[in-house]
Design a protein around this motif. Structure first.
Motif, short mmCIF file in Angstrom:
data_model
loop_
_atom_site.label_atom_id
_atom_site.label_comp_id
_atom_site.label_asym_id
_atom_site.label_seq_id
_atom_site.Cartn_x
_atom_site.Cartn_y
_atom_site.Cartn_z
N PHE A 170 -9.94 -7.16 -7.04
CA PHE A 170 -10.99 -6.95 -8.03
C PHE A 170 -10.74 -5.68 -8.83
O PHE A 170 -11.66 -4.94 -9.13
N LYS A 171 -9.51 -5.42 -9.16
CA LYS A 171 -8.98 -4.36 -10.04
C LYS A 171 -8.96 -2.96 -9.47
O LYS A 171 -8.40 -2.07 -10.05
N HIS A 172 -9.57 -2.74 -8.33
CA HIS A 172 -9.63 -1.39 -7.78
C HIS A 172 -8.36 -1.07 -6.98
O HIS A 172 -7.59 -1.94 -6.62
N THR A 173 -8.22 0.23 -6.69
CA THR A 173 -7.10 0.69 -5.88
C THR A 173 -7.58 1.41 -4.63
O THR A 173 -6.78 1.91 -3.85
N GLY A 174 -8.89 1.48 -4.44
CA GLY A 174 -9.45 2.10 -3.24
C GLY A 174 -9.83 3.55 -3.42
O GLY A 174 -10.35 4.17 -2.49
N ILE A 175 -9.62 4.11 -4.58
CA ILE A 175 -10.01 5.50 -4.82
C ILE A 175 -10.39 5.63 -6.30
O ILE A 175 -9.85 4.93 -7.14
N PHE A 176 -11.34 6.49 -6.57
CA PHE A 176 -11.78 6.73 -7.93
C PHE A 176 -11.41 8.17 -8.30
O PHE A 176 -12.14 9.10 -7.98
N PRO A 177 -10.28 8.38 -8.96
CA PRO A 177 -9.81 9.74 -9.23
C PRO A 177 -10.78 10.55 -10.08
O PRO A 177 -10.81 11.78 -9.98
N ASN A 208 0.86 -1.19 0.00
CA ASN A 208 0.00 0.00 0.00
C ASN A 208 0.89 1.23 0.00
O ASN A 208 2.05 1.16 0.36
N TRP A 209 0.32 2.35 -0.44
CA TRP A 209 1.06 3.60 -0.48
C TRP A 209 0.07 4.75 -0.43
O TRP A 209 -1.14 4.54 -0.55
N GLN A 210 0.58 5.95 -0.22
CA GLN A 210 -0.28 7.12 -0.11
C GLN A 210 -0.12 8.03 -1.33
O GLN A 210 0.97 8.14 -1.89
N ILE A 211 -1.23 8.65 -1.69
CA ILE A 211 -1.23 9.67 -2.73
C ILE A 211 -1.90 10.92 -2.18
O ILE A 211 -2.65 10.84 -1.21
N LYS A 212 -1.63 12.04 -2.80
CA LYS A 212 -2.24 13.30 -2.38
C LYS A 212 -3.07 13.85 -3.53
O LYS A 212 -2.70 13.74 -4.69
N TYR A 213 -4.20 14.45 -3.15
CA TYR A 213 -4.98 15.26 -4.07
C TYR A 213 -5.24 16.55 -3.32
O TYR A 213 -5.97 16.57 -2.33
N LYS A 214 -4.61 17.63 -3.78
CA LYS A 214 -4.68 18.92 -3.10
C LYS A 214 -4.27 18.72 -1.64
O LYS A 214 -3.17 18.26 -1.38
#
Length: 162
Positions: free
Chosen positions: A76-83, A59-65
């Motif tokens: 099931f192909k997801h990454t836990g966030i829908f950009p 797992n890793w972290q990403i930032k949005y603003k």
């Protein structure tokens, strides 16, 4: 995006995931599609699996603003966030900001809230949020996303089916 797939970059991790809404035939920047960390391969019997070409952290972290999200490759192909929902987070935050500026209290009920993208965005703007999802695991993940974004998710509810 092409041929039913989309190319996504999450910091330094590049993934290819299937998306039936992608109908274009030609891939832009074809060399980028080959140099990926992982590609999700659908199974003809349902589901699928990740084919890893390079190391991908668990797992890793990403930032949005000013929001921070924990993501990972899931079975099931997801990454836990829908950009693609970011435009909705921005809109919701603006609505909340204006209501708060008018002195109004803002309360949000987020149904089918998954890992909390919208929940975290609303909390960051000062709304009170009740976060509901059918899975205890997703509710826990939303709490972790809230903590990573330095907001507090107090009211959560897993589905009665759980």
């Amino acid at each position: 995006m092409a041929n039913g797939e989309k190319l996504e970059r999450w910091k330094n991790i590049v993934l290819v995931r299937p998306d039936p809404q992608i109908i274009w035939k030609n891939k832009s920047f074809p060399n980028k599609w080959e140099d990926v960390n992982a590609r999700y391969i659908r199974s003809s019997t349902g589901g699928g699996n990740w084919d890893f070409n390079k190391k991908v952290p668990a797992n890793w972290q990403i930032k949005y603003k000013d929001l921070t999200f924990n993501i990972k490759t899931m079975g099931f192909k997801h990454t836990g966030i829908f950009p693609e929902q970011a435009v909705n987070w921005d809109f919701t935050r603006e609505v909340i900001k204006k209501a708060k500026a008018d002195g109004r209290e803002v309360r949000v009920l987020n149904l089918f809230a998954y890992t909390g993208g919208a929940t975290v965005a609303c909390l960051k703007e000062g709304a009170s949020v009740v976060h509901v999802d059918a899975s205890r695991g997703m509710v826990q993940w939303a709490k972790e996303n809230a903590a990573a974004s330095e907001v507090c998710l107090l009211y959560t509810s897993p589905s009665p089916r759980d």
